[in-house]
Design an enzyme around this catalytic site. Structure first.
Site, PDB file in Angstrom:
ATOM      1  CE  LYS A 117       0.842   1.659   4.200  1.00 43.05           C
ATOM      2  NZ  LYS A 117       1.220   3.051   4.484  1.00 43.05           N
ATOM      3  CG  ASP A 145      -2.658  -2.393   5.169  1.00 41.68           C
ATOM      4  OD1 ASP A 145      -1.566  -2.165   5.723  1.00 41.68           O
ATOM      5  OD2 ASP A 145      -3.697  -1.766   5.440  1.00 41.68           O
ATOM      6  CG  HIS A 146       3.022  -3.053   6.368  1.00 36.39           C
ATOM      7  ND1 HIS A 146       3.025  -2.077   5.404  1.00 36.39           N
ATOM      8  CD2 HIS A 146       3.131  -2.398   7.552  1.00 36.39           C
ATOM      9  CE1 HIS A 146       3.141  -0.890   5.963  1.00 36.39           C
ATOM     10  NE2 HIS A 146       3.203  -1.047   7.269  1.00 36.39           N
ATOM     11  CE  LYS A 199       0.487  -3.285  15.016  1.00 40.55           C
ATOM     12  NZ  LYS A 199       1.880  -3.233  15.479  1.00 40.55           N
ATOM     13  CD  GLU A 228       2.612   7.092  13.119  1.00 32.64           C
ATOM     14  OE1 GLU A 228       2.855   5.932  12.762  1.00 32.64           O
ATOM     15  OE2 GLU A 228       2.640   8.069  12.345  1.00 32.64           O
ATOM     16  CG  ASP A 234       1.532   6.772   5.288  1.00 28.13           C
ATOM     17  OD1 ASP A 234       1.966   5.827   4.603  1.00 28.13           O
ATOM     18  OD2 ASP A 234       2.038   7.113   6.368  1.00 28.13           O
ATOM     19  CG  HIS A 288      -2.282   1.107   8.173  1.00 26.75           C
ATOM     20  ND1 HIS A 288      -1.991   0.127   7.269  1.00 26.75           N
ATOM     21  CD2 HIS A 288      -1.089   1.663   8.514  1.00 26.75           C
ATOM     22  CE1 HIS A 288      -0.680   0.097   7.057  1.00 26.75           C
ATOM     23  NE2 HIS A 288      -0.117   1.019   7.803  1.00 26.75           N
ATOM     24  CE  LYS A 342       4.025   9.811   9.585  1.00 21.93           C
ATOM     25  NZ  LYS A 342       4.475   8.706  10.444  1.00 21.93           N
TER      26      LYS A 342
END
Length: 371
Positions: free
Chosen positions: A142, A171-172, A176, A210, A229, A234, A320
């Site tokens: 992604k 989508d890594h 999780k 974050e 992003d 996510h 962020k």
């Protein structure tokens, strides 16, 4: 490795110097090596003027940062022997010959594109020109394009080079363990199911906060922003896991089908329900346009217009440079018909929150807060 078993016989990783490779991919390869299941060569292709020694030193730092005191010199030495570096300019078809040579006799390589989405098409064309797509698989990280039109264009490029069963759009974040365990809370017991609907839930919130900035990724981040992003992948994936109906089985296709139903139930977001912002100092980051309007914070409100969730607002927020780092999914339950504890210490703003803490890889913490 036998080609008959359908497994890859080499891994080609594009984007060695990127944030994803440093934080996730090299540590993941180390864990596979530690478990004794990594048995293929790993060719790392990048524009950087590196050699094998530089690559291995970089990978070592990456793995040490991720594993801290658990770093095993013998395991990493075994991994390092698998690593080969290839300097490859994505837009120069001639440089793909060096990748062809590095692959040797591999017949079924897996090409992992951990690179900016703007380079996906260029790399796929380069693989085709070098005849490195036949019998191969491609993994596309992604974000998948910038919008619907570019996503469709990218799909067409991939489909022209690879059969559908050899294309993996991933989508890594879904890897999780804490995110995967949301399914356990939803469907492996009856604790939540009776109340997991519009009759008992007042709202659902998913937050990814974050405390750090872009950390040297200014050039990439300024081309995507917070929404592309993390929000549209996510966070919407987490929303889908929280809102989906029970799948008919645990296969990937069944899970996908139920998540698609959730996403189709979401009406396009009204601009009045979206807030965007930047953290102070973002435009001074390296690689960022001084006049950039790209958001580093985004918050939105929408509804999942399904039988289960109609009328329940869903809130997603990500940013962020915030006060602390936290990834949290929270469902606020409706108040009971009579408030027996009005005015007491247990009747506070958090009295009806069910929270899933997603920021760790060792499981989901389910907490029903009373304050």
């Amino acid at each position: 490795m036998s080609s008959g078993d359908g497994r890859a016989d080499a891994l080609v990783m594009f984007g060695a110097t990127g944030d994803l490779a440093r934080k996730k991919l090299f540590p993941a390869l180390y864990q596979l090596e530690a478990r004794g299941v990594l048995d293929v060569p790993v060719i790392v292709a990048s524009r950087s003027e590196w050699d094998d020694a530089t690559l291995r030193a970089y990978a070592r730092d990456s793995v040490r940062d991720a594993n801290d005191d658990a770093f095993d010199e013998h395991v990493f030495a075994s991994l390092a022997r698998r690593l080969t570096f290839v300097c490859l300019r994505y837009e120069d078809a001639a440089t793909y010959a060096s990748l062809h040579d590095a692959l040797g006799g591999a017949q079924h390589p897996a090409h992992y594109l951990a690179i900016p989405p703007s380079a996906f098409t260029t790399v796929v064309h380069g693989l085709v020109e070098a005849d490195l797509h036949r019998g191969a698989r491609v993994v596309v990280e992604k974000p998948f394009g910038r919008d619907l039109a570019s996503a469709r264009e990218l799909n067409a490029v991939l489909a022209a080079a690879f059969p559908e069963q050899s294309i993996f759009r991933i989508d890594h974040y879904l890897g999780k363990e804490s995110v995967e365990n949301l399914l356990v809370f939803r469907f492996a017991n009856t604790l939540l199911e009776p109340i997991w609907n519009r009759n008992y839930v007042a709202n659902v919130q998913v937050t990814m906060a974050e405390s750090f900035g872009v950390e040297g990724r200014g050039g990439f981040y300024d081309s995507v922003g917070a929404i592309r992003d993390v929000v549209q992948n996510h966070l919407l994936e987490v929303v889908a896991l929280l809102a989906m109906e029970p799948p008919i089985d645990s296969t990937a296709d069944a899970l996908r089908d139920e998540k698609v139903k959730v996403l189709k139930s979401i009406e396009p977001m009204d601009a009045a329900n979206l807030v965007r912002g930047q953290y102070r100092g973002y435009t001074q980051e390296t690689g960022v346009d001084p006049d950039s309007k790209v958001e580093t914070f985004a918050a939105g409100r929408f509804e999942v217009d399904s039988w289960r969730w109609a009328g329940v607002p869903f809130f997603v927020r990500a940013g962020k440079g915030l006060a602390r780092s936290e990834v949290l999914a929270t469902a606020e339950l409706r108040c009971p018909p009579k408030r027996f504890f009005a005015g007491s210490s247990v009747d506070g703003p958090d009295a009806n929150l069910v929270s899933f803490r997603l920021g760790r890889d060792d499981g989901v913490t389910l907490s029903v807060q009373a304050k």
